[in-house]
Design an enzyme around this catalytic site. Structure first.
Site, PDB file in Angstrom:
ATOM      1  N   GLY A   1       2.935   3.812   1.416  1.00 26.73           N
ATOM      2  CA  GLY A   1       3.170   4.215   3.143  1.00 26.73           C
ATOM      3  C   GLY A   1       3.973   4.837   3.173  1.00 26.73           C
TER       4      GLY A   1
ATOM      5  CG  ASP B   1      10.503   8.166   7.398  1.00 23.10           C
ATOM      6  OD1 ASP B   1      10.174   8.237   6.448  1.00 23.10           O
ATOM      7  OD2 ASP B   1      11.610   9.219   6.807  1.00 23.10           O
ATOM      8  N   GLY B   2       7.289   7.727   5.870  1.00 22.34           N
ATOM      9  CA  GLY B   2       6.308   8.277   5.038  1.00 22.34           C
ATOM     10  C   GLY B   2       7.038   9.085   4.592  1.00 22.34           C
TER      11      GLY B   2
ATOM     12  N   GLY C   1       0.467  -1.357   0.303  1.00 26.70           N
ATOM     13  CA  GLY C   1      -0.165   0.607   0.394  1.00 26.70           C
ATOM     14  C   GLY C   1       0.946   0.995  -0.305  1.00 26.70           C
TER      15      GLY C   1
ATOM     16  CG  ASP D   1       5.340  -3.695  -5.238  1.00 28.06           C
ATOM     17  OD1 ASP D   1       6.451  -4.134  -5.370  1.00 28.06           O
ATOM     18  OD2 ASP D   1       6.131  -2.935  -4.607  1.00 28.06           O
ATOM     19  CG  ASN D   2       7.236  -0.925  -7.954  1.00 31.45           C
ATOM     20  OD1 ASN D   2       6.954  -0.616  -6.762  1.00 31.45           O
ATOM     21  ND2 ASN D   2       8.838  -0.658  -7.168  1.00 31.45           N
TER      22      ASN D   2
HETATM   23  P1  AMP Z   1       8.905   0.937  -2.955  1.00 37.72           P
HETATM   24  O1  AMP Z   1      10.640   0.098  -2.884  1.00 37.72           O
HETATM   25  O2  AMP Z   1       9.320   2.350  -3.911  1.00 37.72           O
HETATM   26  O3  AMP Z   1       8.930   0.307  -4.260  1.00 37.72           O
HETATM   27  O4  AMP Z   1       7.863   1.084  -2.124  1.00 37.72           O
HETATM   28  C1  AMP Z   1       7.655  -0.452  -1.168  1.00 37.72           C
HETATM   29  C2  AMP Z   1       6.968  -0.753  -0.102  1.00 37.72           C
HETATM   30  O5  AMP Z   1       7.291   0.255   1.070  1.00 37.72           O
HETATM   31  C3  AMP Z   1       5.592   0.423  -1.252  1.00 37.72           C
HETATM   32  O6  AMP Z   1       4.031   0.229  -0.187  1.00 37.72           O
HETATM   33  C4  AMP Z   1       5.834   1.855  -0.035  1.00 37.72           C
HETATM   34  O7  AMP Z   1       4.622   2.380  -0.052  1.00 37.72           O
HETATM   35  C5  AMP Z   1       6.748   1.690   1.418  1.00 37.72           C
HETATM   36  N1  AMP Z   1       7.676   2.704   1.167  1.00 37.72           N
HETATM   37  C6  AMP Z   1       9.013   2.839   0.737  1.00 37.72           C
HETATM   38  N2  AMP Z   1       9.304   3.401   1.714  1.00 37.72           N
HETATM   39  C7  AMP Z   1       8.733   4.437   3.116  1.00 37.72           C
HETATM   40  C8  AMP Z   1       8.612   5.459   3.692  1.00 37.72           C
HETATM   41  N3  AMP Z   1       9.663   6.055   3.983  1.00 37.72           N
HETATM   42  N4  AMP Z   1       7.529   5.229   4.718  1.00 37.72           N
HETATM   43  C9  AMP Z   1       6.577   4.847   4.772  1.00 37.72           C
HETATM   44  N5  AMP Z   1       6.635   3.727   3.506  1.00 37.72           N
HETATM   45  C10 AMP Z   1       7.727   3.135   2.925  1.00 37.72           C
HETATM   46 MG    MG Z   2       7.119   1.360  -6.211  1.00 42.99          MG
END
Ligand code: AMP
Ligand code: MG
Length: 470
Positions: A84, A117-118, A82, A240-241
């Site tokens: 994040g 940390d979002g 989801g 998810d990507n």
């Molecule tokens: P990604 O590697 O960017 O595809 O992210 C994979 C998952 O990790 C997704 O659900 C993102 O929303 C979550 N995510 C990545 N970085 C953060 C962050 N700094 N804070 C919260 N969730 C994160």
């Molecule tokens: Mg992603």
């Protein structure tokens, strides 16, 4: 305020998302605002203030939410991911009548943040801005960057870094993982709603889940061939990507190759080379098989029958990809007709390039605008290939020059240039970032402006590893 929203995703059942406003930040400042894209969206750029772009002010008509999805990360299923660190503000209808998601990335915690940390730091925000806009200028379907802002807040990673927010624009943020989350929970009604939503939005001619699958297979085959033709390595092709729309999404550890080698990997976390350059079509099929598997309950009540029908649609990928790849690489050699030996001719050049560690972009560009032989330094590499190519061009009767110039960019976003821009940006100087964006907006032009950006890195400038955008 002049963004006219029509938020179809927010009208889906509650289980699809969590309503969540962006978390305000201290002192937002605009680093980049993409005025051309704002115009395309029919948004008055003056409405796009730092406060809006940082999430401090939620524009009228927005219905901020975080989307739910799951995904296979490096082959392992994670039942809930989801958004994040991203908030969908809503959907705008652009000047061509297309529905476009407007999303803030790095905008604070959501119910899907897990331990995170979002937030995002400036580096990945700048990287996504540069690379996604460069991909667009190269003619490759991609999410876009509408703006980048700094937050005036620190983000803690391995060290303290400046926080930033990217405004991402996408045809949608529906992913293979969006289907997986409902399939894995056995929520067939939600899966049906999602399928209808995806079809209405992206493939209105599709008659049902099988047609949706075929359409995504087709778009992804085109997409992977397109990005490979410019030496792009996505780096984190998790389910998810992978976007249902067929746009490139998630510019985390992505990179363009300098020296060509089929096994090139940049991502620090891809130790097995799962997402290596040459493996990308295989991984696309793997992901599409996950989409097919998620759709099974909608395809037929009889499992075996459903599997057979879905596999039949999946099996179209290799031929579609092969055709798209051949079309792209023919153009790179200036070939406007088709001959059975073309594939071998292309492969013969690529293997010579690999042996010579030739620069991918510059070798192809030099076929029409320079001295390609100087890139193929391996003994006899050029002499044993060029006569066949010349003979082939002679048979078609044109030199293929214009075709090559339009298929072989003069500039790509090279890693060392991106790194240089990020380092300057972190130190408060955004001039190199703007300059890089300017040059990359016209990737097929050569001239004094681009010459410097076309150079491969010197050995000490080489970037060997890239990192996820966290
Ligand atoms: P990604 O590697 O960017 O595809 O992210 C994979 C998952 O990790 C997704 O659900 C993102 O929303 C979550 N995510 C990545 N970085 C953060 C962050 N700094 N804070 C919260 N969730 C994160
Ligand atoms: Mg992603």
């Amino acid at each position: 305020m002049s963004i006219s929203f029509d938020n179809s995703y927010a009208r889906l059942p509650e289980g699809f998302f969590a309503r969540q406003a962006p978390v305000p930040v201290a002192t937002p400042r605009i680093v980049a605002l993409n005025r051309d894209l704002a115009a395309e969206l029919g948004i008055d750029p003056d409405a796009l203030t730092a406060e809006v772009l940082a999430g401090n002010e939620v524009p009228e008509g927005a219905e901020p939410l975080a989307q739910l999805y799951a995904g296979h990360q490096f082959g392992n299923f994670v039942p809930q991911l989801g958004d994040g660190r991203a908030i969908l503000l809503g959907e705008g209808i652009d000047t061509k009548g297309n529905r476009r998601d407007i999303q803030l990335k790095g905008s604070g915690r959501t119910p899907f943040s897990r331990g995170g940390d979002g937030r995002a730091w400036l580096g990945p925000v700048m990287r996504e801005y540069v690379v996604s806009e460069a991909m667009h200028a190269l003619g490759i379907p991609t999410t876009r960057a509408l703006a980048a802002v700094t937050t005036g807040e620190d983000v803690i990673r391995e060290r303290v870094l400046p926080g930033a927010v990217l405004t991402r624009v996408a045809a949608s943020h529906l992913r293979v993982g969006t289907f997986q989350v409902f399939a894995s929970r056995g929520q067939t009604d939600a899966l049906r709603d999602l399928t209808a939503h995806a079809i209405a939005r992206h493939y209105p001619d599709a008659q049902g889940p099988l047609d949706l699958l075929s359409a995504v297979v087709e778009r992804q085959a085109e997409l992977i061939a397109a990005w490979m033709s410019v030496g792009f390595i996505h780096g984190v092709m998790n389910t998810d990507n992978m976007a249902i729309s067929g746009e490139t999404i998630d510019y985390g550890p992505c990179a363009f190759m300098d020296a060509y080698h089929p096994n090139t990997v940049f991502s620090s976390i891809d130790q097995m080379g799962r997402y290596a350059f040459q493996n990308q079509p295989n991984m696309a099929v793997w992901n599409l098989a996950q989409l097919a598997s998620a759709l099974l309950p909608l395809i037929d009540e009889d499992d075996d029958k459903a599997i057979e029908l879905a596999e039949d649609r999946l099996h179209a990928f290799p031929d579609l990809f092969g055709a798209a790849w051949a079309r792209r690489f023919r153009a790179k050699l200036g070939l406007t007709t088709e001959e059975p030996g073309d594939g071998a001719l292309i492969q013969a050049l690529l293997s010579r390039m690999a042996a010579s560690q030739a620069d991918f972009t510059n070798t192809f560009r030099a076929l029409s605008t320079g001295d390609a032989s100087s890139h193929l330094t391996d003994a006899g590499a050029w002499e044993s290939w060029a006569p066949d190519w010349r003979a082939r061009l002679e048979r078609q009767g044109t030199d293929g020059d214009a075709v090559m110039r339009a298929a072989n960019p003069a500039v790509i976003p090279r890693n060392h240039r991106i790194e240089e821009a990020i380092q300057a940006g972190v130190a408060g100087d955004f001039a190199p970032f703007h300059k890089l964006n300017d040059v990359l907006a016209r990737p097929f032009d050569d001239g004094p402006e681009t010459a410097d950006f076309a150079k491969p890195p010197r050995p000490e400038e080489r970037v060997m590893r890239t990192f996820c955008g966290t």
